[in-house]
Design an enzyme around this catalytic site. Structure first.
Site, PDB file in Angstrom:
ATOM      1  N   GLU A   1       0.794  -1.198   0.270  1.00 39.41           N
ATOM      2  CA  GLU A   1       0.303   0.562  -0.072  1.00 39.41           C
ATOM      3  C   GLU A   1       0.396   1.237   0.324  1.00 39.41           C
ATOM      4  O   GLU A   1       0.932   1.389   0.861  1.00 39.41           O
ATOM      5  CB  GLU A   1      -1.514  -0.231   1.122  1.00 39.41           C
ATOM      6  CG  GLU A   1      -1.662   1.488   1.276  1.00 39.41           C
ATOM      7  CD  GLU A   1      -2.821   1.292   2.344  1.00 39.41           C
ATOM      8  OE1 GLU A   1      -1.951  -0.004   3.099  1.00 39.41           O
ATOM      9  OE2 GLU A   1      -3.430   2.102   2.043  1.00 39.41           O
TER      10      GLU A   1
ATOM     11  N   LYS B   1      -2.166  -1.828  -3.345  1.00 41.82           N
ATOM     12  CA  LYS B   1      -3.859  -1.050  -2.664  1.00 41.82           C
ATOM     13  C   LYS B   1      -2.872   0.190  -2.502  1.00 41.82           C
ATOM     14  O   LYS B   1      -2.659   1.201  -1.514  1.00 41.82           O
ATOM     15  CB  LYS B   1      -3.510  -1.660  -1.322  1.00 41.82           C
ATOM     16  CG  LYS B   1      -4.286  -0.305  -0.577  1.00 41.82           C
ATOM     17  CD  LYS B   1      -4.964  -1.025   0.927  1.00 41.82           C
ATOM     18  CE  LYS B   1      -6.695  -0.398   1.830  1.00 41.82           C
ATOM     19  NZ  LYS B   1      -6.751  -1.047   3.068  1.00 41.82           N
TER      20      LYS B   1
HETATM   21  P1  13P Z   1      -9.313   3.972   4.321  1.00 43.16           P
HETATM   22  O1  13P Z   1      -9.490   3.079   3.240  1.00 43.16           O
HETATM   23  O2  13P Z   1     -10.119   4.830   5.518  1.00 43.16           O
HETATM   24  O3  13P Z   1      -8.023   4.999   3.658  1.00 43.16           O
HETATM   25  O4  13P Z   1      -8.231   3.283   4.900  1.00 43.16           O
HETATM   26  C1  13P Z   1      -7.606   2.087   4.050  1.00 43.16           C
HETATM   27  C2  13P Z   1      -7.294   1.680   5.071  1.00 43.16           C
HETATM   28  O5  13P Z   1      -6.236   0.159   4.950  1.00 43.16           O
HETATM   29  C3  13P Z   1      -5.201   2.835   4.949  1.00 43.16           C
HETATM   30  O6  13P Z   1      -4.231   2.244   5.583  1.00 43.16           O
END
Ligand code: 13P
Length: 345
Positions: free
Chosen positions: A177, A219
């Site tokens: 991510e 992600k």
């Molecule tokens: P949000 O969808 O609230 O951005 O959170 C996703 C997430 O896992 C942040 O690390």
């Protein structure tokens, strides 16, 4: 764990037009959201809230996996059943956030590096024994005057790749991510440039660390304008910019893209995901899925407010947002779905 098993888990995480539910907020973040709504910031309220989420009837219809945090993966329902068991019985895959948070990056004012590599091999082993099949690590990239720097992008990409390799060694699918933040006045074009640069750097490091593309999930942020940018793009413009950016930077053997919501409203996140699937589902090499926290949870949290009496309505709201996102994966989400919810408000 064989390579094929890793691939199977990664595919299962984005299968059947469903997605992931992130419920891995750190205690400070969870407490901040509770404080805003006047909910007591205690272990017991956090536990009760997470119990509300995982016991939502029908959650599995839209959700393949949930991302837990260290506190939550060890918790039990009020009746003593471990959360992981509840999740497994519901037919949902448990996962775990393993980063230790983003800290100031030395020599780079305004930028952060995500920590947590020290001891990670041992922690992954323990989380595997606790029942996690996938993991998550979030890197944050701020946008502003002169940032992001090469130093910040490289350091975070390297850490993500080291983490991903350790996950696969432990038999867990890494969710990688790299989040380009929405804060700021930047245009959608600048977000696109930075997101592409970040993703190219991340995949270069993933290759260098010999991470198996078929056994990971990306992600990313959607490509959007900064929150205070005077020109906010239309839904279709976000969909095109996002998928075109990903097509330039993400290898086709990655099985799934599971977007974060990043502070967008639930409706907007669903609409944008829907537009991506309407326009690109048949052409994109990877599933265009979701791994939202706020865009699924926020309405439910606002209804619950820590009161037992509001639990069923909160669960219906959570179920509704999850369903909207499953519809979005099929390109079947419409604004009318928002007004057809009965009994939530
Ligand atoms: P949000 O969808 O609230 O951005 O959170 C996703 C997430 O896992 C942040 O690390």
């Amino acid at each position: 764990m064989s390579t094929q098993e890793l691939i199977d888990i990664a595919r299962a995480m984005v299968a059947d037009d469903k997605g992931l539910l992130a419920m891995d907020e750190s205690n400070p973040t969870c407490n901040k959201r509770f404080a805003w709504l006047g909910i007591p910031q205690t272990v017991e309220y956090r536990r009760a809230y997470r119990e509300l989420i995982i016991t939502t009837p029908g959650l599995r219809e839209s959700i393949n996996g949930v991302i837990l945090c260290d506190e939550t993966i060890r918790e039990k329902k009020k009746d003593g059943t471990p959360f992981v068991k509840v999740i497994n019985v519901a037919g949902i895959i448990p996962g775990i956030k393993v980063d230790a948070g983003a800290k100031e990056l030395a020599g780079h004012p305004g930028e952060k590096i995500t920590e947590g590599l020290d001891g990670l091999r041992d922690r992954l082993k323990e989380y595997g024994q606790l029942g996690a099949h996938f993991a998550k690590w979030r890197a944050v990239i701020a946008v502003g005057d002169g940032i992001p720097s090469q130093g910040c992008i490289e350091a975070n990409a390297h850490a993500l790749a080291r983490y991903a390799a350790l996950c696969q060694e432990a038999g867990m699918v890494p969710i990688v991510e790299p989040e380009v933040l929405m804060d700021g006045e930047h245009t959608i074009e600048r977000c696109c440039e930075i997101t592409e640069e970040v993703l190219r750097t991340v995949f270069s490091h993933l290759h260098t660390q010999r991470v198996l593309m078929e056994g990971m999930i990306l992600k990313p942020n959607m490509v959007v304008a900064g929150l205070t940018c005077p020109r906010q793009p239309e839904v279709d413009e976000v969909a095109d910019a996002t998928v075109e950016c990903l097509l330039r930077a993400v290898p086709s053997d990655v099985p799934g893209i599971a977007f974060l919501s990043g502070g967008q409203s639930g409706e907007l996140a669903s609409a944008r995901l829907n537009a991506m699937n309407v326009r690109f589902k048949s052409k994109a090499p990877w599933a265009l899925s979701f791994s939202f926290a706020r865009a699924i949870q926020q309405p439910a949290l606002e209804i619950w407010r820590g009161e037992e009496a509001n639990l069923l309505r909160a669960q219906r709201a959570l179920y509704h947002r999850a369903s909207c996102n499953r519809a979005a994966r099929r390109g079947e989400y419409t604004a009318a779905m928002e007004s057809s919810v009965e009994g939530i408000q």
